[in-house]
Design an enzyme around this catalytic site. Structure first.
Site, PDB file in Angstrom:
ATOM      1  N   ALA A  72       0.852  -1.187   0.000  1.00 33.78           N
ATOM      2  CA  ALA A  72       0.000   0.000   0.000  1.00 33.78           C
ATOM      3  C   ALA A  72       0.887   1.235   0.000  1.00 33.78           C
ATOM      4  O   ALA A  72       1.602   1.494   0.964  1.00 33.78           O
ATOM      5  CB  ALA A  72      -0.909   0.000   1.228  1.00 33.78           C
TER       6      ALA A  72
ATOM      7  N   LEU B 264       2.894   3.647  -3.273  1.00 28.10           N
ATOM      8  CA  LEU B 264       3.960   3.459  -4.261  1.00 28.10           C
ATOM      9  C   LEU B 264       4.712   4.767  -4.496  1.00 28.10           C
ATOM     10  O   LEU B 264       5.003   5.140  -5.627  1.00 28.10           O
ATOM     11  CB  LEU B 264       3.390   2.935  -5.580  1.00 28.10           C
ATOM     12  CG  LEU B 264       2.958   1.469  -5.582  1.00 28.10           C
ATOM     13  CD1 LEU B 264       2.357   1.102  -6.928  1.00 28.10           C
ATOM     14  CD2 LEU B 264       4.137   0.545  -5.253  1.00 28.10           C
TER      15      LEU B 264
ATOM     16  N   THR C 262       8.196   7.066  -3.098  1.00 27.62           N
ATOM     17  CA  THR C 262       9.637   6.797  -3.175  1.00 27.62           C
ATOM     18  C   THR C 262      10.000   5.475  -2.523  1.00 27.62           C
ATOM     19  O   THR C 262      10.730   4.648  -3.089  1.00 27.62           O
ATOM     20  CB  THR C 262      10.415   7.945  -2.499  1.00 27.62           C
ATOM     21  OG1 THR C 262      10.117   9.170  -3.177  1.00 27.62           O
ATOM     22  CG2 THR C 262      11.914   7.688  -2.550  1.00 27.62           C
TER      23      THR C 262
ATOM     24  N   ALA D 257      15.692 -15.641   2.975  1.00 21.67           N
ATOM     25  CA  ALA D 257      14.343 -15.815   3.510  1.00 21.67           C
ATOM     26  C   ALA D 257      13.901 -17.269   3.527  1.00 21.67           C
ATOM     27  O   ALA D 257      12.911 -17.619   4.171  1.00 21.67           O
ATOM     28  CB  ALA D 257      13.348 -14.997   2.678  1.00 21.67           C
TER      29      ALA D 257
ATOM     30  N   VAL E  63      12.158   3.929  12.002  1.00 22.10           N
ATOM     31  CA  VAL E  63      13.144   4.727  12.747  1.00 22.10           C
ATOM     32  C   VAL E  63      14.503   4.606  12.081  1.00 22.10           C
ATOM     33  O   VAL E  63      15.020   3.508  11.903  1.00 22.10           O
ATOM     34  CB  VAL E  63      13.238   4.266  14.212  1.00 22.10           C
ATOM     35  CG1 VAL E  63      14.316   5.059  14.956  1.00 22.10           C
ATOM     36  CG2 VAL E  63      11.902   4.409  14.919  1.00 22.10           C
TER      37      VAL E  63
ATOM     38  N   GLY F  95      15.709   4.929   9.075  1.00 20.73           N
ATOM     39  CA  GLY F  95      15.920   4.377   7.738  1.00 20.73           C
ATOM     40  C   GLY F  95      16.597   3.024   7.725  1.00 20.73           C
ATOM     41  O   GLY F  95      16.088   2.046   8.257  1.00 20.73           O
TER      42      GLY F  95
ATOM     43  N   LYS G  12       9.896   9.213  16.364  1.00 22.19           N
ATOM     44  CA  LYS G  12      10.875   8.123  16.381  1.00 22.19           C
ATOM     45  C   LYS G  12      11.377   7.852  17.798  1.00 22.19           C
ATOM     46  O   LYS G  12      11.577   6.694  18.188  1.00 22.19           O
ATOM     47  CB  LYS G  12      12.034   8.465  15.451  1.00 22.19           C
ATOM     48  CG  LYS G  12      11.613   8.590  13.991  1.00 22.19           C
ATOM     49  CD  LYS G  12      12.696   9.213  13.136  1.00 22.19           C
ATOM     50  CE  LYS G  12      12.213   9.448  11.715  1.00 22.19           C
ATOM     51  NZ  LYS G  12      13.206  10.177  10.897  1.00 22.19           N
TER      52      LYS G  12
END
Length: 430
Positions: free
Chosen positions: A10, A12, A14, A34, A134, A136, A207
């Site tokens: 949900a 789109l 950056t 994964a 928080v 990036g 943050k």
């Protein structure tokens, strides 16, 4: 082969486009880590025809992110819309109500509604992951919640907003004023057209509220964070800070004290030798202090498509591996009810800059007010003489109570010879 993990995205913008690009470009590596492929099956955004630099072929398109979160055939919903309410909140709630794990980069949503959302996720037995919310690409959430889980955290400190750090760095290096640097940051895309969330400290406070909840095992409580921004920092203050051996940074600080937890965001004078003082430009940093591990310093890019997408996909890999951690590090029933402390109870040293008329007795009047409030001076700087004209006077104090300092400043500001409101910056030795 193990069934792929399917995700619905949900938003789109950056970051959303960055997530799709990362999953495509590093697909083989991600699948290996994964234990199975991670594939996007559905997306929701406002403009279907916008060129986002990434192919949407074969993906189911939704105009309504809430409908997508509830209905899409996907194992996980990724919320990258942003905002504390509206579609973002409703999409996350819809996904959790449907029993779907959620990954989000939405710090405002978590800071304001994280306690309720965590309980909803716990009741549904699903993951609510937010590494990207928080700092990036810095793995600050995993570090606090998992890597340092065996430690009692005494304090967590952060440079949590790259826009403010960029502005303060330019002001220091280029000896320019705040307004000039802010305008340039807006032209370069480092600051929004309306930069108030950044420069008034609100983004950093969102943050910090999240970090404080994780560090001290308590429900997130944004309203308990004291918030100040950098609008009033001047080039003169930055130059004087350098002369005194400090650098000015907008910091978020959350600290465990005997009576409770104190959380605050405001400009600080930090010793130039401290690692956080050397974090410049758009970079972020998080410093955690544990009883067994000592001080841990994390530094990196705090925003942008690549770093934020990296954090989102790290959460997706955890979900693919069925690694599950409670939202705030412990089940809701085990969270602490330790109280939040008001800013008035803060105890520390201060930098004061006054613009005063250069005439006899002014300094005596100011120091008399400080003495009356039990505040002792550590140093004073007065540059040159200009009888009858305005001159700056800088005072630094020993540790004192915030409430006493605030009362003293009201009296100092009312003195006839004080020509503008005193500038106050807290000194943090960290």
């Amino acid at each position: 082969m193990t069934r792929p993990l399917s995700i619905a995205v949900a938003g789109l913008g950056t970051v959303g486009a960055g997530v799709l690009t990362l999953l495509r470009d590093n697909a083989e590596l991600i699948a290996a880590r994964a234990g199975r492929p991670i594939i996007v099956t559905a997306v929701a955004a406002r403009d279907r025809n916008r060129d986002r630099g990434v192919s949407l072929e074969g993906l189911r398109w939704y105009e309504d992110p809430v409908a997508m979160a509830a209905e899409a055939r996907a194992d996980v919903v990724v919320e990258l819309i942003g905002g504390s309410d509206g579609p973002a909140r409703h999409a996350v709630e819809a996904a959790l109500n449907a029993g779907r794990p959620v990954v989000t980069a939405n710090k405002a949503l978590l800071a304001l509604h994280g306690a309720a959302l965590a309980q909803k996720a716990e009741a549904a037995g699903v993951t609510l992951a937010f590494e990207a919310a928080v700092a990036g690409g810095i793995p600050a959430i995993k570090a606090l919640r998992e890597g340092l889980a065996a430690n009692r955290i005494g304090r967590v400190t952060g440079i949590l907003n790259g826009t403010c750090n960029y502005i303060l760095t330019c002001m220091r290096d280029q000896k320019r004023e705040f307004g000039d640097v802010l305008a340039e940051a807006q032209r370069l895309g480092y600051a929004e057209a309306d930069p108030s969330f950044d420069i008034d400290g609100v983004d950093a406070a969102h943050k910090l509220a999240i970090l404080a909840a994780l560090a001290f095992g308590r429900p997130v409580e944004f309203d308990a964070v004291h918030v100040e921004g950098i609008r009033n920092i001047t080039a003169l203050d930055i130059a004087l800070a350098e002369e005194l051996g400090f650098r000015i940074k907008l910091l978020g600080i959350a600290q465990q004290e005997e009576a409770g937890v104190a959380a605050r965001v405001h400009p600080c004078m930090v010793p130039a030798s401290h690692p956080i003082a050397r974090v410049d430009g758009v970079f972020n940093a998080v410093v955690a202090e544990g009883d067994f591990v000592g001080r841990v310093v994390l530094e990196g890019r705090g925003a942008g498509a690549g770093p934020t997408a990296s954090a989102v996909v790290a959460d997706l890999i955890d979900i693919a591996r069925e690694r599950h951690t409670p939202v705030w590090g412990a089940d809701h029933a085990a969270l602490s009810a330790v109280p939040a402390l008001p800013m008035a109870s803060h105890h520390g040293a201060y930098y004061l800059r006054l613009m005063v008329l250069d005439r006899p007795g002014v300094i005596a009047d100011v120091t008399g007010v400080l003495r009356d409030h039990g505040i002792s001076l550590e140093s004073m700087i007065q540059r040159g003489r200009a009888p009858g004209e305005a001159v700056p006077v800088v005072l630094t104090t020993h540790g004192c109570q915030e409430a006493a300092m605030r009362d003293a400043l009201k009296r100092i500001a009312a003195l006839e010879a004080v020509l503008e409101p005193p500038a106050l910056i807290r000194i943090e030795t960290l």
